[in-house]
Design an enzyme around this catalytic site. Structure first.
Site, mmCIF file in Angstrom:
data_model
loop_
_atom_site.group_PDB
_atom_site.id
_atom_site.type_symbol
_atom_site.label_atom_id
_atom_site.label_comp_id
_atom_site.label_asym_id
_atom_site.label_seq_id
_atom_site.Cartn_x
_atom_site.Cartn_y
_atom_site.Cartn_z
ATOM 1 N N ASP A 1 46.235 53.025 -44.235
ATOM 2 C CA ASP A 1 46.279 52.976 -42.729
ATOM 3 C C ASP A 1 47.623 52.261 -42.334
ATOM 4 O O ASP A 1 48.369 52.956 -41.776
ATOM 5 C CB ASP A 1 45.020 52.241 -42.045
ATOM 6 C CG ASP A 1 43.706 52.996 -42.409
ATOM 7 O OD1 ASP A 1 43.820 53.979 -43.218
ATOM 8 O OD2 ASP A 1 42.814 52.655 -41.795
ATOM 9 N N GLU B 1 36.730 44.182 -49.826
ATOM 10 C CA GLU B 1 37.355 45.315 -49.540
ATOM 11 C C GLU B 1 38.589 45.343 -50.259
ATOM 12 O O GLU B 1 39.182 46.161 -50.806
ATOM 13 C CB GLU B 1 37.422 45.573 -47.987
ATOM 14 C CG GLU B 1 37.975 46.964 -47.870
ATOM 15 C CD GLU B 1 38.016 47.124 -46.015
ATOM 16 O OE1 GLU B 1 37.651 46.160 -45.200
ATOM 17 O OE2 GLU B 1 38.474 48.301 -45.570
HETATM 18 C C1 DGY Z 1 39.311 52.582 -40.310
HETATM 19 O O1 DGY Z 1 38.672 52.611 -39.398
HETATM 20 O O2 DGY Z 1 39.861 51.624 -40.639
HETATM 21 C C2 DGY Z 1 39.662 53.468 -41.372
HETATM 22 O O3 DGY Z 1 40.579 53.144 -42.436
HETATM 23 C C3 DGY Z 1 40.003 55.021 -40.763
HETATM 24 O O4 DGY Z 1 39.388 55.857 -41.471
#
Ligand code: DGY
Length: 425
Positions: free
Chosen positions: A163, A392
């Site tokens: 992201d 994570e």
């Molecule tokens: C989040 O919401 O952080 C995800 O990566 C988007 O799918």
């Protein structure tokens, strides 16, 4: 020790199991995510093959008519996540998001099929999934490669799975933020805000969602209408690998049309991905289709390209590049070069190590004969979870566990790695 870790990993997965799908983790991600599911199925298959096939089948039950497989399936209402179904407004019976995610399912299905103990079940279930996965791959080349370059673009940073990577900074800066309106993030109430994307980035993520929504989620329009169009080497490598694995699987199952088409996609992709090679960095980089230029950003995206069958010299150079990163990172493989000014060892995709990425890089290196580096990466993955649990992601210098905890795909990767012969643990 090994058995103990496997038991712990299974407990994490059991906790996130919702019967016919898994959530990535309780709280932060309360629905089904696309590539999380595909990679998690690999780990699940070691102890419950039936359940592993179901994980992938559930995902494909929510495939759109045009072939796209969405990045989130909102199976059950949960207001702990933003943006929820009302923001996406995709008008599906079971709500889904409107964008997609790295297409790793072709790879996962082939691997689960190859290792299957129950061959008859594997054949039946793989055969049913084959045309659906192929439909998704065709969707990509039709909608995300309108000029027929052999490489597809993503139109939202969330599609990459990486992201807030530094790779997107310049392109995202072009995305406007006016008219976004107020919204309340939920991720920062489940995870440390210092580990997550910034508010500024979130506004731009949401602007893109609203823009695509205003175009009725018509995929034939979205690519050209997006101010964010990036050709990501990692995303393309995953697609190429999945096409080539699907070709092998289709051949074995006697589905020659799918085999031939999939092989063509993969071969074209392998040729085209070389245009993303950056000689100075010794790795692949992203291409910005809007600005028409390569992005000078030393991220993991260009290293993960080793997941597809890049030429031997390229794989060798990538192994050398990883070794170089190892001079500043104690744990392999950081998602951004620790010596780069934008590096942040705690913040999501701007530095931390991710086990799923380690797994795919290691797999690609093994195929290319780079065994020593692959083993080093596997060993680091296990050291990280021994120190920090099933997080994570992890700081590549301190091993600090970051983001959410009790992660399904981290646990699945541990089961995968510990079950592979070459693991030192
Ligand atoms: C989040 O919401 O952080 C995800 O990566 C988007 O799918």
């Amino acid at each position: 020790m090994k058995q103990e870790l496997i038991e712990k990993a299974r407990a994490v997965i059991a906790r996130n199991d919702r019967g016919h799908y898994t959530v990535p983790t309780h709280g932060l991600y309360p629905f089904q995510w696309n590539w999380d599911s595909a990679l998690s199925a690999l780990g699940i298959a070691h102890f419950d093959e039936t359940r592993a096939w179901t994980e992938i089948e559930t995902l494909f039950l929510h495939q759109w008519e045009d072939g796209k497989v969405p990045h989130i399936i909102f199976h059950e209402p949960d207001d702990g996540y933003f943006p929820g179904p009302e923001v996406w407004a995709t008008a599906r019976n079971v709500p889904t998001s409107g964008i997609t995610q790295p297409p790793v399912t072709g790879f996962a299905v082939r691997r689960i099929f190859d290792r299957a103990r129950d061959k008859a079940m594997a054949e039946k279930r793989a055969r049913a999934l084959l045309p659906r996965i192929h439909g998704w791959h065709k969707w990509f080349y039709r909608n995300r490669d309108p000029q027929g370059t052999g490489l597809v673009a993503i139109i939202h940073p969330w599609e990459s799975g990486r992201d807030n990577s530094v790779d997107w900074d310049d392109a995202l800066a072009r995305v406007p933020t006016e008219a976004v309106g107020d919204f309340q993030r939920r991720d920062t109430s489940h995870a440390n805000p210092a580990h997550r994307p910034t508010d500024e980035q979130y506004k731009r993520y949401i602007w893109l969602v609203q823009h695509f929504r205003s175009l009725g989620w018509d995929n034939s329009k979205l690519h050209d209408a997006s101010p964010f169009r990036m050709v990501d080497p990692d995303f393309n490598a995953i697609l190429i690998r999945s096409c080539s694995d699907l070709a092998d699987l289709a051949e074995r199952l006697g589905e020659s049309e799918i085999a031939v088409e999939s092989r063509e996609f993969a071969e074209r992709g392998i040729k085209a991905i070389d245009s993303l090679w950056h000689e100075g960095l010794g790795q692949y980089v992203c291409y910005d289709r809007v600005a028409a230029k390569l992005i000078d950003s030393p991220s993991i995206g260009g290293i993960l390209a080793t997941f597809c069958a890049v030429p031997k010299p390229r794989a060798e150079a990538l192994a050398a590049r990883i070794a170089k990163l190892g001079e500043s990172a104690r744990f392999m493989v950081p998602s951004h070069d620790p010596t780069a000014p934008e590096y942040d060892g705690l913040r999501y995709w701007r530095g931390p190590v991710w086990l799923i990425v380690n797994y795919m890089i290691s797999d690609g290196l093994k195929v290319a004969g780079q065994d020593a580096m692959a083993r080093r990466i596997d060993a680091d993955s296990i050291r990280l979870i021994e120190k920090g649990g099933f997080a994570e992601y992890y700081d590549p210098v301190t091993a600090e566990p970051c983001g959410g905890s009790n992660f399904t795909w981290t646990a699945a990767m541990v089961i995968e790695i510990l079950n592979s012969e070459k693991t030192p643990a």
